[in-house]
Design an enzyme around this catalytic site. Structure first.
Site, short mmCIF file in Angstrom:
data_model
loop_
_atom_site.label_atom_id
_atom_site.label_comp_id
_atom_site.label_asym_id
_atom_site.label_seq_id
_atom_site.Cartn_x
_atom_site.Cartn_y
_atom_site.Cartn_z
N ASP A 165 -0.54 -4.11 -3.79
CA ASP A 165 -1.85 -3.47 -3.72
C ASP A 165 -1.81 -1.95 -3.58
OD1 ASP A 165 -4.41 -5.16 -3.90
OD2 ASP A 165 -5.02 -3.50 -2.65
N SER A 202 0.83 -1.20 0.00
CA SER A 202 0.00 0.00 0.00
C SER A 202 0.87 1.26 0.00
CB SER A 202 -0.97 -0.05 1.18
OG SER A 202 -2.02 0.87 1.03
N HIS A 207 -7.31 -6.11 0.27
CA HIS A 207 -6.17 -5.19 0.18
C HIS A 207 -4.97 -5.66 1.00
CE1 HIS A 207 -3.93 -1.46 0.05
NE2 HIS A 207 -4.08 -1.26 1.34
#
Length: 278
Positions: free
Chosen positions: A130, A106, A258
């Site tokens: 992600d 992320s 996620h």
């Protein structure tokens, strides 16, 4: 095999590293070529311990509390992509162990790709989990709301675990426990997040910046990993990223949201090793 359940008996060296511009807290295990891990927003280096255990027989694995997070310094400002990327470059230079493989989730993925594009001489390759360009505004709005809602007082560790289990319903209990035990500090009346709320707000806003130039310009190998049911990186965002860079390999992890590396650590491990060994 539950990788998160196996960390209790494994020894990690935790220390703070002064890179000149900032002091960063890191967790280290293993020996060999340098592999650095960078967590997502509001998280910390501990979430990578299960993966580090499995990779530390081949690599010097070092997970980093990024600025504003964990036990690292928390300056009042400086939470854009280039600020984080400059920290990565400074850390690699300070460690002086050669160029590094970067594994980021992320926020950490955004920062790792940015660092690889800006400092190609310091980076061997990137595993970007992600986070891609072209993330829809609605997805970033939802992420920012979750981030800002996390700055609250909790009565005890059980209350933290209950909150995190509700916020991350697909993350296994052992991985939730890692987040709870590593990401909070005692204060009057209970526990609060170690992550600075002001830093998190600035970082969340910074995630909206255009990532296309970094992905367009990066020359080092990059593996893109997406959770099949990710609410942040849509199938459309991934498809547009692949049109931008059709040469970059992609792994879509079935059933994962996620939080790919915590929900599906074995598949994440296999994706990393297959990419590195290719």
């Amino acid at each position: 095999m539950d990788m998160a359940a196996d960390i209790a008996s494994d020894h990690f060296i935790s220390r703070r590293v002064d890179i000149g511009r900032i002091t960063l807290n890191v967790r280290e295990k293993g020996s060999g070529p340098l592999m650095l891990f960078f967590h997502g927003i509001t998280s910390n280096s501990a979430v990578f311990e299960p993966l580090m255990i499995r990779l530390s027989d081949r690599f010097t694995t070092i997970a980093v509390d990024q600025r504003g997070h964990g036990l690292s310094d928390k300056p009042e400002t400086g939470y854009e992509a280039n600020d984080y990327a400059d920290d990565i470059a400074g850390l690699i230079r300070t460690l002086a162990r050669g160029h590094a493989i970067l594994v980021g989730h992320s926020l950490g993925a955004r920062n790792s790709v940015t660092a690889a594009a800006k400092y190609p001489d310091l980076v061997r390759s990137v595993v970007a989990i992600d986070f891609t360009p072209y993330i829809e505004t609605e997805a970033l709005d939802a992420l920012e709301a979750r981030v800002n809602a996390g700055s609250q007082l909790f009565e005890d560790i059980k209350a933290v675990e209950a909150y995190l289990a509700g916020r991350y319903p697909n993350i296994p209990a052992d991985a939730i426990r890692i987040r709870a035990e590593s990401g909070y500090q005692p204060v009057d009346g209970g526990l609060r997040p170690l992550a600075s709320s002001a830093a998190m707000a600035q970082t969340a806003r910074g995630l909206r910046s255009d990532l296309v130039p970094a992905y367009r310009d990066v020359t080092k190998p990059v593996l893109i990993v997406r959770g099949e049911s990710s609410k942040l990186v849509s199938a459309a965002a991934l498809a547009k990223t692949s049109r931008l860079r059709p040469d970059l390999p992609v792994v879509v992890v079935p059933g994962a949201d996620h939080y790919v590396n915590e929900v599906s650590p074995e598949i994440t491990l296999k994706a990393i090793t297959n990419f590195i060994d290719a």
